[in-house]
Design a protein around this motif. Structure first.
Motif, mmCIF file in Angstrom:
data_model
loop_
_atom_site.group_PDB
_atom_site.id
_atom_site.type_symbol
_atom_site.label_atom_id
_atom_site.label_comp_id
_atom_site.label_asym_id
_atom_site.label_seq_id
_atom_site.Cartn_x
_atom_site.Cartn_y
_atom_site.Cartn_z
ATOM 1 N N ASP A 1 0.925 -1.091 0.108
ATOM 2 C CA ASP A 1 0.047 0.170 0.129
ATOM 3 C C ASP A 1 0.828 1.170 -0.011
ATOM 4 N N PHE A 2 2.092 0.972 -0.284
ATOM 5 C CA PHE A 2 2.991 2.368 -0.343
ATOM 6 C C PHE A 2 3.341 3.121 -1.553
ATOM 7 N N PHE A 3 3.306 1.906 -2.779
ATOM 8 C CA PHE A 3 3.616 2.442 -4.100
ATOM 9 C C PHE A 3 2.381 1.967 -4.806
ATOM 10 N N GLU A 4 1.862 3.007 -5.719
ATOM 11 C CA GLU A 4 1.356 2.828 -6.718
ATOM 12 C C GLU A 4 1.734 1.895 -7.854
ATOM 13 N N ILE A 5 0.915 1.105 -8.544
ATOM 14 C CA ILE A 5 1.458 0.430 -9.692
ATOM 15 C C ILE A 5 2.215 1.123 -10.716
ATOM 16 N N THR A 6 1.937 2.581 -10.813
ATOM 17 C CA THR A 6 2.664 3.307 -11.828
ATOM 18 C C THR A 6 3.772 3.762 -11.311
ATOM 19 N N HIS A 7 4.128 3.766 -9.974
ATOM 20 C CA HIS A 7 5.557 4.107 -9.639
ATOM 21 C C HIS A 7 6.625 3.545 -9.990
ATOM 22 N N GLY A 8 7.633 4.058 -9.933
ATOM 23 C CA GLY A 8 8.913 3.738 -10.666
ATOM 24 C C GLY A 8 9.411 2.329 -10.002
ATOM 25 N N ASN A 9 9.281 2.331 -8.598
ATOM 26 C CA ASN A 9 9.656 1.196 -7.936
ATOM 27 C C ASN A 9 8.803 -0.134 -8.331
ATOM 28 N N SER A 10 7.387 0.341 -8.516
ATOM 29 C CA SER A 10 6.665 -0.869 -8.740
ATOM 30 C C SER A 10 6.968 -1.342 -10.285
ATOM 31 N N ILE A 11 7.247 -0.326 -11.204
ATOM 32 C CA ILE A 11 7.363 -0.814 -12.604
ATOM 33 C C ILE A 11 8.723 -1.731 -12.624
ATOM 34 N N ALA A 12 9.814 -1.174 -11.631
ATOM 35 C CA ALA A 12 11.072 -1.810 -11.662
ATOM 36 C C ALA A 12 10.711 -3.411 -11.317
ATOM 37 N N ARG A 13 9.787 -3.541 -10.341
ATOM 38 C CA ARG A 13 9.757 -4.726 -9.594
ATOM 39 C C ARG A 13 8.908 -5.665 -10.778
ATOM 40 N N LEU A 14 8.053 -4.994 -11.352
ATOM 41 C CA LEU A 14 7.532 -5.957 -12.801
ATOM 42 C C LEU A 14 8.304 -6.191 -13.788
ATOM 43 N N GLY A 15 9.097 -5.179 -14.000
ATOM 44 C CA GLY A 15 10.219 -5.305 -15.070
ATOM 45 C C GLY A 15 11.323 -6.523 -14.803
ATOM 46 N N GLU A 16 11.587 -6.636 -13.464
ATOM 47 C CA GLU A 16 12.279 -7.573 -12.804
ATOM 48 C C GLU A 16 11.896 -9.034 -12.773
ATOM 49 N N LEU A 17 10.461 -9.001 -12.672
ATOM 50 C CA LEU A 17 9.452 -10.454 -12.515
ATOM 51 C C LEU A 17 9.442 -10.757 -14.096
ATOM 52 N N TYR A 18 9.322 -9.966 -15.074
ATOM 53 C CA TYR A 18 9.255 -10.497 -16.426
ATOM 54 C C TYR A 18 10.715 -10.813 -16.798
ATOM 55 N N LYS A 19 11.590 -10.149 -16.555
ATOM 56 C CA LYS A 19 12.916 -10.549 -16.892
ATOM 57 C C LYS A 19 13.422 -11.834 -16.430
ATOM 58 N N ASN A 20 13.022 -12.161 -15.093
ATOM 59 C CA ASN A 20 13.435 -13.433 -14.413
ATOM 60 C C ASN A 20 12.528 -14.646 -14.828
ATOM 61 N N THR A 21 11.521 -14.392 -15.451
ATOM 62 C CA THR A 21 10.530 -15.515 -15.690
ATOM 63 C C THR A 21 10.104 -15.373 -17.249
ATOM 64 N N LEU A 22 9.253 -14.734 -17.748
ATOM 65 C CA LEU A 22 8.981 -14.896 -18.989
ATOM 66 C C LEU A 22 10.072 -14.507 -20.176
ATOM 67 N N GLY A 23 11.055 -13.612 -19.409
ATOM 68 C CA GLY A 23 12.152 -13.238 -20.502
ATOM 69 C C GLY A 23 13.218 -14.505 -20.425
ATOM 70 N N GLU A 24 12.923 -15.330 -19.647
ATOM 71 C CA GLU A 24 13.707 -16.589 -19.780
ATOM 72 C C GLU A 24 13.258 -17.617 -20.992
#
Length: 208
Positions: free
Chosen positions: A115-138
């Motif tokens: 509840d501290f970062f909106e989904i559009t916040h840079g930290n959330s986007i970075a987290r989503l980006g890392e998730l994609y990279k380490n899963t679907l990106g493989e």
């Protein structure tokens, strides 16, 4: 709303994610409203289009791209169509990999609880980006994003692109839950275009 209309709106979600990825890769920026709607869809677990996208207007970019993709000017957005088809194929591979799907689901659930970062916040986007990279990106073949190297090599832009690819996977899943099939894109072209003409108006989706 009938099933075909739901399929079209969900498919517009796929095309919207693909279009935003192309915008980012080509110019380093993308439509803010469209990006917010696409990123927010990742957090929804609903299979109802009207619950994933609160308003039809949130899909205006995707609807425009879908109309072009199904029409006679497809070559003008050839890269976007390539991304969309790649996302459909990637989602199919994901569904055959329960462990990977579980990893993605767990991380998204964790994001949903914060509840501290909106989904559009840079930290959330970075987290989503890392998730994609380490899963679907493989998974192979990987989706190769084309664009200006200046933007593609920028960490923030790269994370945003990956996060939007993840939103594209979410939209594919939503489309399939409505009965969407790849062959519909060829066989039902005219019917889909007619439905788009009816749907593509600034009218809010009616909730149950």
């Amino acid at each position: 709303m009938n099933n075909l209309n739901n399929q079209i709106l969900a498919l517009a979600g796929v095309l919207q994610s693909a279009t935003l990825v192309d915008q980012l890769a080509s110019s380093g920026s993308c439509d803010t409203k469209g990006s917010s709607a696409s990123l927010a869809s990742i957090l929804s677990t609903s299979t109802k289009v009207e619950e994933v996208f609160d308003a039809q207007s949130q899909l205006s970019i995707g609807m425009k791209a879908l109309r072009i993709a199904l029409g006679k000017q497809t070559k003008s957005i050839q890269t976007v169509v390539f991304y969309a088809l790649s996302l459909i194929n990637l989602e199919k591979k994901l569904m055959k990999n329960p462990a990977l799907l579980d990893t993605i689901t767990t991380e998204i659930n964790a994001l949903n609880k914060q509840d501290f970062f909106e989904i559009t916040h840079g930290n959330s986007i970075a987290r989503l980006g890392e998730l994609y990279k380490n899963t679907l990106g493989e998974l192979n073949p990987r989706i190769m994003v084309k664009g200006e190297q200046t933007y593609l090599s920028n960490t923030r832009t790269a994370n945003h692109i990956r996060a939007l690819l993840l939103s594209g996977i979410r939209a594919v899943s939503l489309w399939k839950s409505q009965g969407g099939k790849t062959w519909h894109l060829i066989v039902n072209k005219r019917k889909m275009l007619a439905a788009i003409d009816t749907l593509d108006k600034p009218i809010y989706l009616v909730k149950d």
